[in-house]
Design an enzyme around this catalytic site. Structure first.
Site, short mmCIF file in Angstrom:
data_model
loop_
_atom_site.label_atom_id
_atom_site.label_comp_id
_atom_site.label_asym_id
_atom_site.label_seq_id
_atom_site.Cartn_x
_atom_site.Cartn_y
_atom_site.Cartn_z
N LYS A 23 72.44 -35.28 27.10
CA LYS A 23 72.28 -34.20 26.12
C LYS A 23 71.25 -34.56 25.05
O LYS A 23 70.36 -33.78 24.73
CB LYS A 23 73.64 -33.88 25.49
CG LYS A 23 73.62 -32.70 24.51
CD LYS A 23 74.99 -32.08 24.35
CE LYS A 23 75.92 -32.88 23.47
NZ LYS A 23 75.78 -32.53 22.03
N SER A 24 71.37 -35.78 24.50
CA SER A 24 70.44 -36.22 23.45
C SER A 24 69.00 -36.17 23.93
O SER A 24 68.10 -35.71 23.23
CB SER A 24 70.77 -37.65 23.01
OG SER A 24 72.04 -37.73 22.44
N ARG A 28 65.62 -33.61 22.90
CA ARG A 28 64.36 -34.18 22.41
C ARG A 28 63.20 -33.88 23.35
O ARG A 28 62.07 -33.63 22.90
CB ARG A 28 64.53 -35.69 22.20
CG ARG A 28 65.43 -36.01 20.99
CD ARG A 28 66.01 -37.43 21.08
NE ARG A 28 66.73 -37.84 19.88
CZ ARG A 28 68.00 -37.49 19.59
NH1 ARG A 28 68.66 -36.69 20.43
NH2 ARG A 28 68.58 -37.93 18.49
N GLY A 95 74.98 -29.68 16.55
CA GLY A 95 74.56 -30.47 15.39
C GLY A 95 73.18 -31.07 15.60
O GLY A 95 72.38 -31.18 14.67
N SER A 167 73.14 -43.07 11.61
CA SER A 167 73.15 -41.76 12.27
C SER A 167 71.80 -41.49 12.92
O SER A 167 70.78 -41.41 12.24
CB SER A 167 73.45 -40.66 11.25
OG SER A 167 73.14 -39.39 11.80
N ASP A 317 80.22 -41.28 20.41
CA ASP A 317 80.69 -40.05 21.04
C ASP A 317 81.79 -40.30 22.07
O ASP A 317 82.48 -39.37 22.49
CB ASP A 317 79.52 -39.30 21.70
CG ASP A 317 78.65 -38.60 20.68
OD1 ASP A 317 79.14 -38.31 19.57
OD2 ASP A 317 77.47 -38.34 20.98
N ARG A 348 87.15 -36.11 14.40
CA ARG A 348 87.67 -36.67 15.65
C ARG A 348 88.67 -37.80 15.44
O ARG A 348 89.39 -38.15 16.37
CB ARG A 348 86.51 -37.12 16.55
CG ARG A 348 85.79 -35.94 17.19
CD ARG A 348 84.71 -36.37 18.16
NE ARG A 348 84.06 -35.19 18.74
CZ ARG A 348 82.83 -35.18 19.22
NH1 ARG A 348 82.10 -36.29 19.19
NH2 ARG A 348 82.32 -34.08 19.73
N ARG A 390 84.42 -32.76 23.53
CA ARG A 390 84.84 -34.12 23.91
C ARG A 390 86.36 -34.29 23.81
O ARG A 390 86.95 -35.06 24.57
CB ARG A 390 84.09 -35.16 23.07
CG ARG A 390 82.59 -35.05 23.24
CD ARG A 390 81.84 -36.33 23.00
NE ARG A 390 80.41 -36.06 22.87
CZ ARG A 390 79.57 -35.92 23.88
NH1 ARG A 390 80.00 -36.01 25.12
NH2 ARG A 390 78.29 -35.68 23.67
#
Length: 432
Positions: A23-24, A28, A95, A167, A317, A348, A390
């Site tokens: 996903k990341s 990008r 996000g 982060s 994650d 979470r 998740r």
């Protein structure tokens, strides 16, 4: 969201699978391909809801993105020819889309409004807005902290910035904004966080230097960008659910092919090895985004573990499903330094403890993590993903420890990152 899904899967789990693209990296790749004038092809992207929000926004900016048989063909007029959008740019539950585009659109100086769903509206944006304002970005949020984010044209300047949290999203927002500044930007990290933005800048010909905890950018680095083809590895965050499922389900033997094992993301592999889990990597590739096939077999008598420090951002994650794994260890495990979990799709720390405790497991939330006691599935309460993909998948894996079906509310949240998760889990059940 669909109200309820009954999960009725039993082990052993056996077989070979691939998981969806990372996903990341998909986010990008779409962003960088859209900035570069020309044609880029993205192979095996993740086409979940989050990444679709990123695609839709760049389409509004004037980029053509075609979906074709497990690939995206991105044809861009280049960032200098983007349209000014005449509607709110909707980021949904993403996000990554919200925070990275806050930096990118500030750098571009495109007048725009970023807004997401109810969950995004509760997630803090001040950690991104503060450094962007230091760069002279003209960006405002509700109470300086929440979406919608209103962006107006400005001239971005370079900064020397000490990160306040580990982060990748904050770091990446700064890096995307810095592409357009006439001065270099220097970022100093607290701990190593995922470095996909840095590796993918290089892939699209953007100069950037990273050494240890320091990252240096080149002035007006955007002028170097070129279109590029990119093969997206399988998402280790999605693989994590099958890794844990195989480890805790008697008789299981599962192989997952083509998984990204970038060392800034592979914390779950380190954790499983420290716990004595039966895990093997083979077919390894090298390069900026290395991959491997991962074989996992059922492992009784897992050792307890303390997860803290630099291991946390490498597995951030995956921590909800790792917490489930820790319930099956022979002693008490602890997760520390994980305050970042509070600002995900849900808090979470709390949702992991609350939902697993409902099923009879024993977890104690702390200010920065969890204390996890050896415990068993005891009761068939109905649980809830609370719209967090998740958490939904973690609860489906927990159901393997029950002899009865488990009901999960709002289960279709899993489509955010893993459309087809349940059929893939059932495939392993049938092969077993």
């Amino acid at each position: 969201m669909v109200n309820e899904q009954i999960i009725d899967i039993s082990g052993p789990l056996k077989g070979e699978i691939e998981v969806p693209g990372d996903k990341s990296m998909t986010h990008r790749a779409i962003m960088l391909a859209s900035l570069a004038e020309g044609v880029s092809t993205i192979y095996k992207p993740l086409l979940g809801e989050d990444c679709r929000r990123t695609m839709d926004i760049f389409r509004l900016l004037g980029v053509e993105i075609k979906e074709d048989d497990e690939k995206l063909v991105v044809t861009s007029p280049g960032y200098q020819s983007f349209n000014t959008p005449h509607q709110v740019l909707y980021t949904g539950n993403s996000g990554t889309t919200t925070r990275l585009l806050a930096g990118l659109l500030s750098g571009l100086g495109i007048e725009s409004v970023l807004s997401g769903d109810v969950s995004i509206g509760k997630r803090p944006m001040d950690r991104v807005l503060r450094p962007l304002k230091l760069m002279d970005a003209n960006i405002e949020g509700i109470e300086d902290n929440y979406t919608p984010l209103i962006i107006k044209p400005s001239v971005i300047k370079g900064i020397n910035y000490q990160m306040e949290v580990a982060s990748a999203q904050v770091k990446s927002a700064i890096l995307f904004a810095s592409l357009f500044s006439k001065e270099p930007t220097i970022i100093k990290e607290l701990d190593v966080s995922r470095n996909h933005t840095e590796t993918m800048f290089k892939h699209f010909n953007i100069p950037i230097e990273a050494e240890g905890l320091s990252i240096n950018t080149t002035p007006e680095a955007i002028r170097y960008i070129k279109p590029a083809d990119f093969h997206v590895p399988g998402d280790i965050s999605s693989a994590a659910f099958f890794i844990v499922a195989a480890l805790i389900t008697p008789g299981s033997d599962v192989t997952i092919h083509n998984v990204g094992i970038n060392p800034t993301r592979s914390g779950i592999i380190d954790i499983v090895e420290k716990m004595g889990g039966n895990i093997q990597l083979f077919n390894q590739t090298t390069g900026a985004e290395p991959t491997a096939s991962i074989r996992i077999q059922y492992t009784p008598m897992l050792q307890p573990i303390t997860i803290e420090g630099e291991l946390v951002p490498k597995a951030i994650d995956e921590l909800p499903v790792i917490a489930l794994l820790c319930t099956q260890a022979v002693g008490t495990s602890t997760i520390k330094d994980a305050e970042e979990l509070k600002v995900k799709e849900t808090n979470r720390i709390d949702t992991t403890a609350d939902m697993l405790n409902l099923l009879g497991f024993e977890l104690q939330p702390t200010n920065d993590g969890l204390i996890i006691y050896p415990s068993e599935f005891k009761t068939n309460a109905t649980v809830d993903s609370l719209t967090d993909h998740r958490i939904g998948m973690m609860l489906a894996v927990a159901s393997l420890l029950s002899s009865e079906p488990v009901k999960i509310k709002q289960f279709d949240a899993v489509n955010v990152s893993f459309p087809g998760f349940l059929p893939k889990l059932k495939l392993l059940e049938n092969e077993g």
